[in-house]
Design an enzyme around this catalytic site. Structure first.
Site, short mmCIF file in Angstrom:
data_model
loop_
_atom_site.label_atom_id
_atom_site.label_comp_id
_atom_site.label_asym_id
_atom_site.label_seq_id
_atom_site.Cartn_x
_atom_site.Cartn_y
_atom_site.Cartn_z
N ASP A 110 1.67 -15.73 17.76
CA ASP A 110 1.80 -15.16 19.11
C ASP A 110 0.49 -15.29 19.89
O ASP A 110 0.46 -15.11 21.11
CB ASP A 110 2.16 -13.67 19.02
N GLN A 134 7.61 -8.21 17.18
CA GLN A 134 8.18 -8.19 18.53
C GLN A 134 7.70 -6.96 19.30
O GLN A 134 7.73 -5.84 18.78
CB GLN A 134 9.72 -8.23 18.46
N LYS A 139 14.73 -16.44 18.41
CA LYS A 139 13.58 -17.06 17.72
C LYS A 139 13.98 -17.53 16.31
O LYS A 139 13.59 -18.61 15.88
CB LYS A 139 12.41 -16.05 17.65
N1 GUN Z 1 7.70 -9.26 23.84
C1 GUN Z 1 7.79 -9.94 24.99
N2 GUN Z 1 7.24 -11.18 24.86
C2 GUN Z 1 6.79 -11.25 23.59
C3 GUN Z 1 6.14 -12.29 22.87
O1 GUN Z 1 5.83 -13.37 23.36
N3 GUN Z 1 5.84 -11.99 21.56
C4 GUN Z 1 6.15 -10.80 21.00
N4 GUN Z 1 5.79 -10.59 19.73
N5 GUN Z 1 6.76 -9.82 21.66
C5 GUN Z 1 7.08 -10.06 22.94
#
Ligand code: GUN
Length: 292
Positions: A120, A97, A53
């Site tokens: 998110d 995350q 990311k």
């Molecule tokens: N863990 C798995 N997928 C995601 C996501 O799309 N965002 C976040 N913050 N954590 C994740």
């Protein structure tokens, strides 16, 4: 034979568009989008995702900040860190995350992020807006799938869509998005999950299947009808001694059996994953423009 829905290529096109827009913003002396990511603990997969990311941000010219903390931090400490990012006017978007260590409440954490920085799309008020078809941040994976369906001009109106898996992050929002009165949408949606007695009875009549349950190769050839569109969200690390990493990434779909029956199918890797990453960039751009 199925047409492969190439998430890698589609995501690259989105990233190039975003990068062009960032160049324009710089030329006009406007603010550069800035994403902050918080990672708690040392889970290998989570670290990989967050690193990707941050790299994606660099690639399109966004600013990024990665905040890493040990797994034993308190919930209050994490909430304080979120408050600091909320108060930082240079940061447009914040993600924490998941998964988090068990002693930290995901609900408290996702609710603490300012809704206007919640790229998110996990904050309850943003989920509510999504349900009511109001402008908001759509969670990156469902948003990426929507973009992929659009890109390949998949006909969704009146189709029977079966979503397997009811997670807050993928299955539940996906089922809502595909039933909305818009394109892609207007589907008749069945949401199957771990308590559904006979999932195959539903998938066999599905025009579109979104497999998001996290069980490698769950969806077999005999569970799919001819001509179906199959979206594979699964990305499980399965031990594989032939790989340098020691594992291979395996989807929820038994690709060799299912793909000959499909009209369209996403590969793993290279399907939904790259689209998820591109969608987070799109949401961060929206956040910086204060559109949502
Ligand atoms: N863990 C798995 N997928 C995601 C996501 O799309 N965002 C976040 N913050 N954590 C994740």
């Amino acid at each position: 034979m199925a047409i492969l829905m190439d998430g890698k290529q589609t995501a690259e096109a989105i990233r190039l568009q975003i990068a062009d827009e960032v160049v324009e913003l710089k030329e006009k002396g406007k603010k550069i989008p800035h994403l902050a990511a918080i990672l708690v603990g040392h889970d290998g997969a989570s670290l990989t995702y967050v690193t990707h990311k941050v790299k994606d941000c660099e690639q399109v010219g966004f600013k990024s900040t990665l905040l890493r903390f040990d797994a034993d931090i308190t919930e209050d400490f994490l909430l304080d860190q979120i408050d600091k990012v909320n108060d930082n006017h240079d940061i447009d978007g914040l993600i924490v995350q998941l998964p988090l260590p068990e002693h930290i409440s995901v609900e408290k954490v996702t609710s603490r992020i300012l809704p206007q920085k919640d790229v998110d799309g996990f904050h309850p008020s943003n989920v509510g807006k999504m349900v009511k078809s109001q402008p908001t941040f759509i969670s990156a994976t469902p948003f990426g799938i929507v973009k992929l369906l659009e890109h390949y001009k998949i006909d969704t109106k009146g189709k029977h869509c079966v979503v397997i898996g009811r997670s807050d992050i993928v299955g539940t929002p996906m089922s809502i998005l595909l039933s909305r009165k818009t394109y892609p949408g207007d589907c008749t949606v069945t949401l199957c999950h771990s308590r559904t007695p006979d999932i195959a009875a539903f998938t066999r009549s599905a025009d579109i299947i979104v497999a998001a349950l996290g069980i490698p190769e769950f969806l077999k050839g005999d569970m799919v009808k001819e001509g179906a569109v199959v979206i594979d969200v699964g990305i499980t690390r399965v031990p594989d001694s032939s790989k340098k990493s020691g594992y291979s990434l395996t989807g929820d779909v038994k690709f060799d059996e299912v793909s000959p029956k499909c009209s369209y199918i996403t590969p793993v890797p290279g399907g939904v994953g790259p689209m998820t990453r591109a969608s987070l960039l799109l949401n961060t751009l929206l956040a910086s423009k204060k559109i949502v």
